[in-house]
Design a protein around this motif. Sequence first.
Motif, PDB file in Angstrom:
ATOM      1  N   ILE A 184       0.669  -1.078  -0.021  1.00  0.00           N
ATOM      2  CA  ILE A 184       0.040  -0.176  -0.295  1.00  0.00           C
ATOM      3  C   ILE A 184       0.777   1.099  -0.269  1.00  0.00           C
ATOM      4  N   GLN A 185       0.594   2.228  -0.924  1.00  0.00           N
ATOM      5  CA  GLN A 185       1.307   3.253  -1.054  1.00  0.00           C
ATOM      6  C   GLN A 185       1.176   4.547   0.111  1.00  0.00           C
ATOM      7  N   ALA A 186       1.265   4.017   1.326  1.00  0.00           N
ATOM      8  CA  ALA A 186       0.977   5.056   2.441  1.00  0.00           C
ATOM      9  C   ALA A 186       1.898   4.413   3.835  1.00  0.00           C
ATOM     10  N   PRO A 187       2.108   5.431   4.510  1.00  0.00           N
ATOM     11  CA  PRO A 187       2.890   4.910   5.798  1.00  0.00           C
ATOM     12  C   PRO A 187       2.081   4.030   6.583  1.00  0.00           C
ATOM     13  N   VAL A 188       2.883   3.126   7.341  1.00  0.00           N
ATOM     14  CA  VAL A 188       2.204   2.014   8.061  1.00  0.00           C
ATOM     15  C   VAL A 188       1.389   2.458   9.097  1.00  0.00           C
ATOM     16  N   ASP A 189       1.726   3.675   9.728  1.00  0.00           N
ATOM     17  CA  ASP A 189       0.701   4.307  10.616  1.00  0.00           C
ATOM     18  C   ASP A 189      -0.598   4.671  10.177  1.00  0.00           C
ATOM     19  N   GLN A 190      -0.304   5.355   8.976  1.00  0.00           N
ATOM     20  CA  GLN A 190      -1.906   5.784   8.276  1.00  0.00           C
ATOM     21  C   GLN A 190      -2.609   4.592   8.062  1.00  0.00           C
ATOM     22  N   VAL A 191      -2.096   3.674   7.609  1.00  0.00           N
ATOM     23  CA  VAL A 191      -2.722   2.326   7.224  1.00  0.00           C
ATOM     24  C   VAL A 191      -3.308   1.886   8.435  1.00  0.00           C
ATOM     25  N   TRP A 192      -2.762   1.589   9.415  1.00  0.00           N
ATOM     26  CA  TRP A 192      -2.939   0.966  10.693  1.00  0.00           C
ATOM     27  C   TRP A 192      -4.396   1.928  11.261  1.00  0.00           C
ATOM     28  N   ASN A 193      -3.896   3.059  11.417  1.00  0.00           N
ATOM     29  CA  ASN A 193      -5.270   4.005  11.836  1.00  0.00           C
ATOM     30  C   ASN A 193      -6.558   3.730  10.903  1.00  0.00           C
ATOM     31  N   LYS A 194      -6.339   3.579   9.633  1.00  0.00           N
ATOM     32  CA  LYS A 194      -7.559   3.409   8.675  1.00  0.00           C
ATOM     33  C   LYS A 194      -8.232   1.954   9.223  1.00  0.00           C
ATOM     34  N   ILE A 195      -7.680   0.928   9.238  1.00  0.00           N
ATOM     35  CA  ILE A 195      -8.127  -0.174   9.242  1.00  0.00           C
ATOM     36  C   ILE A 195      -8.265  -0.783  10.807  1.00  0.00           C
ATOM     37  N   ARG A 196      -7.703  -0.170  11.876  1.00  0.00           N
ATOM     38  CA  ARG A 196      -7.692  -0.918  12.908  1.00  0.00           C
ATOM     39  C   ARG A 196      -9.141  -1.041  13.758  1.00  0.00           C
ATOM     40  N   ASN A 197      -9.976  -0.116  13.557  1.00  0.00           N
ATOM     41  CA  ASN A 197     -11.181  -0.358  13.987  1.00  0.00           C
ATOM     42  C   ASN A 197     -12.283  -1.322  13.429  1.00  0.00           C
ATOM     43  N   PHE A 198     -12.297  -2.232  14.348  1.00  0.00           N
ATOM     44  CA  PHE A 198     -13.353  -3.578  13.924  1.00  0.00           C
ATOM     45  C   PHE A 198     -14.665  -3.090  13.234  1.00  0.00           C
ATOM     46  N   HIS A 199     -15.169  -1.991  13.793  1.00  0.00           N
ATOM     47  CA  HIS A 199     -16.469  -1.730  13.677  1.00  0.00           C
ATOM     48  C   HIS A 199     -16.558  -0.666  12.537  1.00  0.00           C
ATOM     49  N   ASP A 200     -15.355  -0.439  11.697  1.00  0.00           N
ATOM     50  CA  ASP A 200     -15.432   0.773  10.807  1.00  0.00           C
ATOM     51  C   ASP A 200     -14.754   0.247   9.437  1.00  0.00           C
ATOM     52  N   MET A 201     -15.412  -0.116   8.506  1.00  0.00           N
ATOM     53  CA  MET A 201     -14.976  -0.631   7.339  1.00  0.00           C
ATOM     54  C   MET A 201     -15.426   0.503   6.133  1.00  0.00           C
ATOM     55  N   SER A 202     -15.324   1.643   6.343  1.00  0.00           N
ATOM     56  CA  SER A 202     -15.776   2.691   5.620  1.00  0.00           C
ATOM     57  C   SER A 202     -14.717   2.858   4.255  1.00  0.00           C
ATOM     58  N   TRP A 203     -13.497   2.160   4.665  1.00  0.00           N
ATOM     59  CA  TRP A 203     -12.385   2.377   3.737  1.00  0.00           C
ATOM     60  C   TRP A 203     -12.573   1.137   2.680  1.00  0.00           C
ATOM     61  N   ALA A 204     -13.623   0.340   2.919  1.00  0.00           N
ATOM     62  CA  ALA A 204     -13.856  -0.968   1.814  1.00  0.00           C
ATOM     63  C   ALA A 204     -14.966  -0.557   1.160  1.00  0.00           C
ATOM     64  N   SER A 205     -15.193   0.742   0.620  1.00  0.00           N
ATOM     65  CA  SER A 205     -16.267   0.898  -0.056  1.00  0.00           C
ATOM     66  C   SER A 205     -16.260   0.215  -1.692  1.00  0.00           C
ATOM     67  N   GLY A 206     -17.398  -0.314  -1.845  1.00  0.00           N
ATOM     68  CA  GLY A 206     -17.681  -1.119  -3.158  1.00  0.00           C
ATOM     69  C   GLY A 206     -17.733  -2.868  -2.744  1.00  0.00           C
ATOM     70  N   VAL A 207     -17.342  -2.887  -1.604  1.00  0.00           N
ATOM     71  CA  VAL A 207     -17.058  -4.161  -1.120  1.00  0.00           C
ATOM     72  C   VAL A 207     -18.027  -4.726   0.140  1.00  0.00           C
ATOM     73  N   VAL A 208     -17.715  -3.858   1.157  1.00  0.00           N
ATOM     74  CA  VAL A 208     -18.437  -3.912   2.359  1.00  0.00           C
ATOM     75  C   VAL A 208     -19.281  -2.644   2.185  1.00  0.00           C
TER      76      VAL A 208
END
Lengths: 142, 142, 142, 142
Positions: C10-34
């Motif tokens: 993923i073309q982003a720093p690990v902290d940014q990606v982790w912050n985006k995906i770490r919330n088990f109740h928020d998959m808003s980053w997965a638009s089109g799939v979830v």
Amino acid sequence: MGKTYQTTVIQAPVDQVWNKIRNFHDMSWASGVVEKCEAVGEHAGDQIGARRVLNGVFHETLVEFSDLENSFKYRIDDGPGPVSKDAVKDYIGAVRLIPVTDENTCLIEWSSRWESPTDDACDFCHNIYLSLFDSLKNSFEA
Amino acid sequence: MGKTYQTTVIQAPVDQVWNKIRNFHDMSWASGVVEKCEAVGEHAGDQIGARRVLNGVFHETLVEFSDLENSFKYRIDDGPGPVSKDAVKDYIGAVRLIPVTDENTCLIEWSSRWESPTDDACDFCHNIYLSLFDSLKNSFEA
Amino acid sequence: MGKTYQTTVIQAPVDQVWNKIRNFHDMSWASGVVEKCEAVGEHAGDQIGARRVLNGVFHETLVEFSDLENSFKYRIDDGPGPVSKDAVKDYIGAVRLIPVTDENTCLIEWSSRWESPTDDACDFCHNIYLSLFDSLKNSFEA
Amino acid sequence: MGKTYQTTVIQAPVDQVWNKIRNFHDMSWASGVVEKCEAVGEHAGDQIGARRVLNGVFHETLVEFSDLENSFKYRIDDGPGPVSKDAVKDYIGAVRLIPVTDENTCLIEWSSRWESPTDDACDFCHNIYLSLFDSLKNSFEA
């Protein structure tokens, strides 16, 4: 479709147990269970890729080894009945020692995992590992 | 510059021990060692980021937790003398249970690791963990 | 009787990606799939035992979480067709981020493992994870 | 009191990279960094306990190896200046490959950890590992 998991405490220091079991080509500690342990090829007993045949039927290859963790993993390439190459695939056995520091003894963990449409190998393998535990314990009591 | 490692066998099934120790905000099992365990903030005791203060001096944060492995890790943010934030950094404590399957008991492993120019914290921490082991054992004998 | 394994950078720093995906109740980053991620119960999204239902059909429980390793594992309790509770058991999904230090980006590893008499779930799950990778990448390009 | 951590993506399949680096006695891929790699003793290059001397000054021993994980760990027994046996102890280096499945390439992770009253070895070791990454990349471009 299967796995086994078994552990027991051995009444001996972790270094003694590790020295006894770390050689992939020497299962003399397992008397009564493993009557014959034949090395196949030229690899040493702590060399990745070392092969052995146990009791003429279990064909195994060493795939992971750690003197840091007192652990190793091996693949079963072929074996009798429930663990034959037609019955299971990707069979990996894993052995690991964990020191019990307050007693200066150690725990041995023997686990395994494989792919199969059935779970026929579970009891078969579980009982072998229990027998190996008994042999290992006895080897420290003589 | 330091680490500790200690293990012991607890005479109770792994599920019972895990249920007793898994709540980061409840160390009532550690009577005689931990007199006060105060939750800081709103996090639950099995929520990553949960904070607690032990005996008014050890400030700790939960950073890893597994119901699969019966394990958790915490960071010491500040503490007394040898584990104060000026004396050590990156202090991570790790607790893990491993079932002893043939006895239906379990091994508890408590280890820790940190950065420091000295090893002043080693004995200090080691002795605390041994006391915690004693408390945990006693809690199953009452 | 199955597992999947997939990784991508993923073309982003690990902290940014982790912050985006770490919330088990928020998959808003997965638009089109979830399209829908419903929390079940009162657990927070980084609390062990948190439950969610994805798209009304995947029932999942958080079982392991690490802010140290930027990783989490979840169990699928029930799902559609090939991953229904009758078709598979012990389904564990695992997500882990590994920094790519020279590029200040990160690798995401999404793997899974389960017990089943068939391997019907393999392609099904593999393709979902690939779609999630695409969504995650897109979320950093907008 | 120190550790290093560095990763990079190599533009080659994981099996090719593993085959190139797995022999502890062959660092011919590291031209420009390792001019001389001498085996010490009779151990094979994938045998636990294998020893080597790099450039006449780094004395290293193989302590862990896995063909399952495409990984190995080694101990530095003695070395120049900041990693001499008087300056550091328990120096463990760890190399691990992780496939990047969508590109059919792989990530290499080279980390290390040791005990020392100072952090003098950090930059020294970090820069060596970065140079090794460059060499490894170049070896696949010729």
